[in-house]
Structure formats: structure tokens, C-alpha cells
Design an enzyme around this catalytic site. Structure first.
Site, PDB file in Angstrom:
ATOM      1  N   LYS A   1       0.848  -1.197   0.000  1.00 34.90           N
ATOM      2  CA  LYS A   1       0.000   0.000   0.000  1.00 34.90           C
ATOM      3  C   LYS A   1       0.880   1.243   0.000  1.00 34.90           C
ATOM      4  CE  LYS A   1      -3.903   2.098   2.470  1.00 34.90           C
ATOM      5  NZ  LYS A   1      -4.854   1.948   3.597  1.00 34.90           N
TER       6      LYS A   1
ATOM      7  N   SER B   1      -9.521   2.365   2.226  1.00 34.56           N
ATOM      8  CA  SER B   1      -8.462   3.049   1.532  1.00 34.56           C
ATOM      9  C   SER B   1      -7.430   2.113   0.904  1.00 34.56           C
ATOM     10  CB  SER B   1      -7.740   3.983   2.505  1.00 34.56           C
ATOM     11  OG  SER B   1      -7.096   3.255   3.526  1.00 34.56           O
TER      12      SER B   1
ATOM     13  N   SER C   1     -10.595   0.230   6.279  1.00 33.42           N
ATOM     14  CA  SER C   1      -9.812   0.285   5.049  1.00 33.42           C
ATOM     15  C   SER C   1      -9.183  -1.037   4.636  1.00 33.42           C
ATOM     16  CB  SER C   1      -8.723   1.349   5.182  1.00 33.42           C
ATOM     17  OG  SER C   1      -9.292   2.629   5.114  1.00 33.42           O
TER      18      SER C   1
END
Lengths: 429, 429
Positions: B77, B146, B170
Site C-alpha cells: 500500500k 483506503s 480500510s
């Protein structure tokens, strides 16, 4: 004015500037002169940019004062990122490191008009390996660590305010050794973004200065907590004091013990209720629990440095990291459980008293600059997360400063600071 | 081999490499081909360096396999620092940002032989403003956020393993929307150094993959917790399941509710003890408490960006930060107290059950790439800090994936993962 400007308390200087009685550049010049005089022997700064600081102060001269810290020079522990000055984290690995942004506490400090004068020496990654700084009270003695430079810069009056951070005892110990006020707010009160992490569940940002109102002022600015600003004179509070020897009491020097007891006696005579609070059973293994948590978390936090730059880590650091890596997860959980139980026990205690009185350090600053003294007396409070504040009070057998530690209920910083200001006035000599 | 290499579970591929049955470069090439085919439409990556990844895999071909992740491609990420690839934190402010070190989770991933294939798209600072990523199951639908890119890259089989992080929902939401497994470990389990902070008391690093053994494998490596490695087939555990509707149950779609109830029924029929657990009163205001804590903390965390680069923040972010700044400290304390009470209530519940079963999201991935769906169902668990894991289970009315959420007792990740693996096997269709 008979008093030297560099001896003004920060909140007094701030008021004078606000009232048009003092120019930021005049104040800054006083500190810059002081730095020129004392920094060569004290070594409190890792980086300093006096020219830029004077320029910024000159620019403020032409503005209408606004903000809590308008025109005040600030020392910033070199563990804290600054966009306009390098940040080394006390390590040669980061000798040329320039962060791309300000730490959050610095953003807010600048927004309130504070002027960063320099980066103050931190031990290596805020752990135990000492930096170059000497104790201004006696140059062959340590200023304590890890906020060594901030405490020394304050004691030498090279800045009126400085940031520190504490994971074990890195605000309390240097503040006590250097005879200044060191404030560790409740865990989490001042945002840590932009501060090099050591142990996630312990690292606490704090402030240092020459009186309770000053450390409150910087914390109010850095933490965006304007409700923490104190009046210049205390409003009447009636704290119930608990004399709390802690399980480490027997390790305190005779003078330290005497000073804590004398404080309790003086407060009692001044009409304050003082009771003795026994250390609860949950506190017995608390110090060791803090060591376990810190070593386990810090080893993880410094994995990149250990893995990619081991040759630039001190032997002491390498050993500590390796010790941390060997801590089994179940041992860490036991330690965290000890902390949880102690927090619960302490909450019970704070139903009966408002402020605990205890030693912030074992005694005077030891001789030698290779080590920074024993963090033993701060550890339990770092693990518990309560707000606390050291006040300089007396002197040890050799004449160096000794302080007392006040601790308040967790998250009650506003009330705690007001009470600490009351106690500071009562203990004034 | 009839199955495409890119469909292998990570722990299977790791075993094959270890046994000399698969070369790291062959595996990497399979994923690189997959990226070439699907990335143009999915847009899961913020940065990708296939050439470097192939070179690294080639180098591993010549080595004796060692480490948990030897030769496995990993998606990271883009909130997580990497020393050999840029990190944007999902923001144009950091479009050209190159960190000077690896995040701690990446240090350990690399030490275990993992190969970072690319940085996966994050929403802006892991908050709500969406990135470019599409849901591989239906390109006009959001992958969730996210951790958008990690979930989509997995669903498109462009990597076998990826890192995510969760502050509200997320990991859970994108994993559920994309039909993959998303694991949020206990708060604090995987060290966060080198991960852009959003909300200090909520941010949790986690892992995503295609089965429980895979997410456990990456977490074991990243967290230096080898005790978390699972066997390829589950060992017998007998978890007591609590069907836990949560206070948000009425907001779940009919299919989501039906899927959770069907899971409970199937487990019950397979001999697992399933009871219904009522949401305790302490949970009533928990969702709102999480929102308060997150907004207050995140506003502070992003102070530098807000103050120095506001023109490069999305309007949505600016508004959220400004909302956060207005939160009074007493309101924050009330919210934290709600969380504390809910944690205590949940501890009582975990005396009676081992795993709670609930919805990870309201339903299928909504249409549109401008938003990432409602984080409502993850919020309470992020505030509580318990380990949890989404399993893909069924499909919604329009045919997109829906998952179920398993939650375990805090800090009991090892036992929880074993039980989750048992449940995964029992729920296999």
C-alpha cells in the site's frame, strides 16, 4: 530593566512583546549572544541557525503580535523533524538528513509565532547512547538524557522554551539534573507525527522551561490546546497531595529522599492536605514491564537502521536492539498486562488524591558525559501515561540540582497544570 | 500443472519454491504478465517496477530458499515507505517523494525473502478521497478504500499478497468488495514505523491475500511473529461462535444479512457451537466515538499538509481536517471513554465465545469510482483494536462479492488465526 532578558520566563516575555514593551529581535539577540558565549562549552545544539532566527525575529518586529508564542525562541529536540533545519535523530546515519515537512508540534509552534532557534542534542534515537552535551551547572557532569540538549540549553538560558520527549525518563531526568521544569503531558496529548518513533506505546512529547506557566504555554501551542494556558499567577486550587515513594524509593539518594519529604512537609505546613500513599502491589513489577515493552518495541522501530546501517549504530544500541528481538511475544503480553493492572490501581489512588509527589531521578547528575544517568524513576510513569512535571527544588551533596516530581490523573492535564502552578508558588524559596 | 501460477495461494507457492518445484523468476513472470494484461484497466498500482522485480527474482533463483516469503511478489500500500520505490501517500503533495528508509514491515518482509512488486493505490492519506483503482469484478464499481489498490491487485491476481492498513474500515471493506481475505491484526501487532500516520490510536497495519494461511504468513513475516504461521491444512479447533449483528445491522443489505445468517447456520450444522450475542449498551455510541477520535486525531496528523500545501489537498480532505480541528478536547475524552467501556464489555463477551461473526460491509461494492463505499461496519472494530478477518463468502443482488467478518479476542491473534482457518475450511463451498 535590571534582569537580563535571557532570564525572563517565556510567558513574561510573550506578554511584554504583546504589550509592545519588548521587540522579538531584541529578545532573540539576547539568546543569540548567550549561545555565542555558552554553546562552545555546553554543546546543547546539534544545529543552530542564529542568522535565520534573527531574520525571522526582525520580520516579526514589523508585525502585530498574535499567537501564544509570538517572537519566542524555541529549542527543538533533534528527534523532531523541521523543514528548515536538518534532523539527525542523534545518529550518524541521519547526519545529512533533511525532512520534507515539519513535525506536527512544530507546525503548531510556528503557527503561534514561535521561532525555532536550533535543534537540541538527543541521545542516539532517544535511547541511552549519549551525545556531546555537558551539564551547564558543572561541565564534567551529564545533563541527563535523552532530551539532553533541551535541558542544558534551558539551564544555560540559551532558549526560554524547548521540546523534549520521554519514553523512559528522558524529560524528567534531564530536567531534574539541569534544574529546570520538565512536563510530560498525558500519553497522546501532543501529536507525535514527525517525531522519530522509539516505542509506540510509550513515546510522549513534552515541553521544558523555567516555570509551570512556561511549559504549559508551549504545550498549549504545540498540542493546539489553548485551554492549557495558565495565568501568570496561579488561581487558587486545593490539591490533595499523596506522598508516593514508588517501589524505587530505596534507590534514591539520601538528599533526594530528604528533599521529597521536605516538600511534603512544607506543603502540609502551608495548609495543603498531604497523605502518604503506599505503592500498590500492581506496581511491583512495573519497572521491569516498562523495560520489556520498551526494548521489544524499540528493537522493532529501529529495524531499518539495524538492518541497513548497523555499522553506524553504537555498540550499545545494537546490543539493546538484539535484546529486544529476543523478547517472546508472551513475555510482552505479560508486561502489558502488568501496566494495565497498574493503571487500574492508580485510578483508584486518584480518587483519594489529586497529585502524587515522588522523586524524578535517583539524585544529582552523575559525573561523566559517556552516560546519561539511570532512567529508573521515570520508567513507571512513562508506562502509565499520566501527566507529570518536575520542579527544581534543592541541591544534592555536591551542590547540583535535584527536583521533585508531581504526577496527575491521566488526561486531566488542564487541572493538573493549575494545581502544579499552585504548588510551585507554595514551594518557592 | 493445470492451475495458472498466478492463482496459487502464497503459502503454496512458498512451499513449492522451498521444495525446488518452482523458481522465483517463473512465479514473478506469471504475475508480471498478469500486470501487463490487467493493470491498464484495473489501475491498482501507483508505482510498479517489473524489471527490478524480475531481476530480484532471478537473483533468488540462484540462492538456497530461506525465509517465510522467499520469492513471493508483494504489493505494498502506497502509504508505506519503501527505500527503492517512491511513496505518495495517495497525495499529489508527495508525488515525487522518495523515503530514505523502508518501513519496518518492509524491512522484515524483505528479510524473509519477499519481493516488492509495486506500490498499490491508497486513497488520499488513507482517508476518503478515492484513487484511480477499479474493482476487477466490475470496472465501474469501487474496489473500496483506503487499501483500494491492494484489494484490487489481489482480486485481479496481480500479486498473491499485499499490505493494507485500517483506521476505519480500510482493510475490511475493500477485502469484502473485492472478494479477498483481509486481516486486521490486534492494534499494535505490526510495527507502524514508516507508515504515514492518520489517527494514532486507530491506525493498524494488516495483510491481504486469498486465504487465511496467506494473510497469516505475511503478518508473521512483517510482524516478526513466526508463531503466527499456519499449517497448510487447519489443525482441529473448536471455536465457539457468537453471531453478532452489531448496532449497524439494519444498515446491511438484505443479501449481507442473509449471508451472515447462512454462515452461522452452516457452522452450526457442521457441529460448531453458535450462539447469538447481543450488542452491549456500551456499543451504542461506539461508531460515533470512532468518528470523533479519527477526525480529531487525523486533523492533527495532517497539520503540515493542511498548513503548507492546502492547495494540493482535496476539498473533501480540507473539510474533514477543519471538522477535526473544531472537536473540543472534552468531546474527544468522552469518545475515548466510550471506547474504553466498549472494550471492557467486549472482554466479557469473549469469556463466552471465541469468534464473533458479523458483516464487514453494508453490501456489494457501489457503482462509481469517486467514492469508496461506507466504512460504517469497520469503524467499531478499529476503535476496539481486536483482530479480525474478512472471508469472501457469497454474492450480492448484482453478483458482486460479499464477505463475512470474523473477530477474535484482543492480542490473541495466534489462536484467532487458527480458528479462522478452521472456519474457512468449514465454509468452503
Amino acid at each position: 530593566m535590571t534582569q537580563a532578558l535571557y532570564r525572563l520566563h517565556a510567558h513574561t516575555a510573550a506578554t511584554m512583546i504583546r504589550d509592545g514593551k519588548l521587540k522579538p529581535s531584541t529578545l532573540m539577540q539576547a539568546y543569540v549572544d548567550r549561545v555565542a558565549e555558552l554553546e562552545p562549552t555546553v554543546g546543547a545544539f546539534e544545529a543552530i541557525n542564529t542568522e535565520a532566527a534573527i531574520q525571522k525575529a526582525n520580520a516579526l518586529d514589523r508585525q502585530t503580535p498574535k499567537g501564544l508564542l509570538f517572537g519566542l525562541p524555541i529549542g527543538v529536540k533533534d528527534l523532531i523533524d523541521t523543514v528548515d533545519m536538518p534532523t539527525t535523530y542523534g545518529s550518524p546515519i541521519y547526519a545529512n538528513h533533511q525532512s520534507v515537512s515539519d513535525a506536527v508540534c512544530i507546525v503548531h509552534t510556528k503557527a503561534e509565532g514561535g521561532l525555532v532557534l536550533g535543534k537540541t542534542v538527543s541521545t542516539e534515537f532517544a535511547w541511552r547512547n549519549a551525545g556531546k552535551t555537558a551539564n551547564p551547572h558543572r561541565l564534567k557532569h551529564t545533563p541527563g538524557g535523552s532530551s539532553s540538549g533541551s535541558a542544558a540549553a534551558l539551564a544555560a538560558h540559551m532558549v526560554p522554551l524547548a521540546f523534549g520527549s520521554q519514553t523512559s525518563s528522558s524529560i524528567y531526568r534531564p530536567a531534574s539534573f539541569c534544574g529546570v521544569v520538565g512536563y510530560k503531558p498525558s500519553f497522546g496529548m501532543i501529536n507525535r507525527v514527525g517525531v522519530k518513533p522509539l516505542a509506540d506505546s510509550l513515546d510522549t512529547l513534552g515541553t521544558m522551561g523555567h516555570c509551570v506557566a512556561d511549559v504549559a504555554l508551549l504545550a498549549a501551542a504545540a498540542g493546539r490546546r489553548h485551554d492549557l494556558v495558565l495565568p501568570s499567577e496561579p488561581i487558587a486550587t486545593h490539591p490533595r497531595i499523596g506522598l508516593f515513594r514508588t517501589p524505587q524509593w530505596d534507590h534514591a539518594s539520601a538528599e533526594t529522599q530528604a528533599i521529597v519529604l521536605e516538600c511534603a512537609e512544607r506543603l502540609s505546613q502551608s495548609g495543603i492536605r498531604v497523605t502518604t500513599v503506599d505503592s500498590p502491589p500492581a506496581f511491583e513489577s512495573l519497572l521491569q514491564a516498562q523495560v520489556t515493552i520498551m526494548e521489544a518495541e524499540a528493537a522493532m522501530s529501529l529495524s531499518d537502521e539495524y538492518s541497513a546501517h548497523r555499522d553506524q549504530c553504537s555498540e550499545r544500541l545494537v546490543k539493546a536492539i538484539e535484546r529486544g528481538y529476543t523478547i517472546e511475544i508472551d513475555r510482552l503480553f505479560v508486561a502489558r498486562n502488568v501496566v494495565r493492572n497498574a493503571i487500574a490501581a492508580l485510578e483508584e489512588i486518584f480518587r483519594e488524591v489529586d497529585v502524587l509527589l515522588s522523586p524524578p531521578a535517583a539524585g544529582e547528575a552523575p559525573e561523566g558525559l559517556e552516560a546519561t544517568g539511570d532512567p529508573m524513576f521515570g520508567r513507571i510513569w512513562s508506562a502509565l501515561g499520566n501527566p507529570g512535571l518536575t520542579l527544581p527544588y534543592g541541591h544534592g551533596a555536591t551542590g547540583l540540582p535535584i527536583g521533585v516530581l508531581l504526577t496527575g490523573a491521566r488526561d486531566q492535564d488542564r487541572a493538573f497544570l493549575h494545581m502544579a502552578q499552585t504548588l510551585e508558588a507554595k514551594l518557592r524559596r
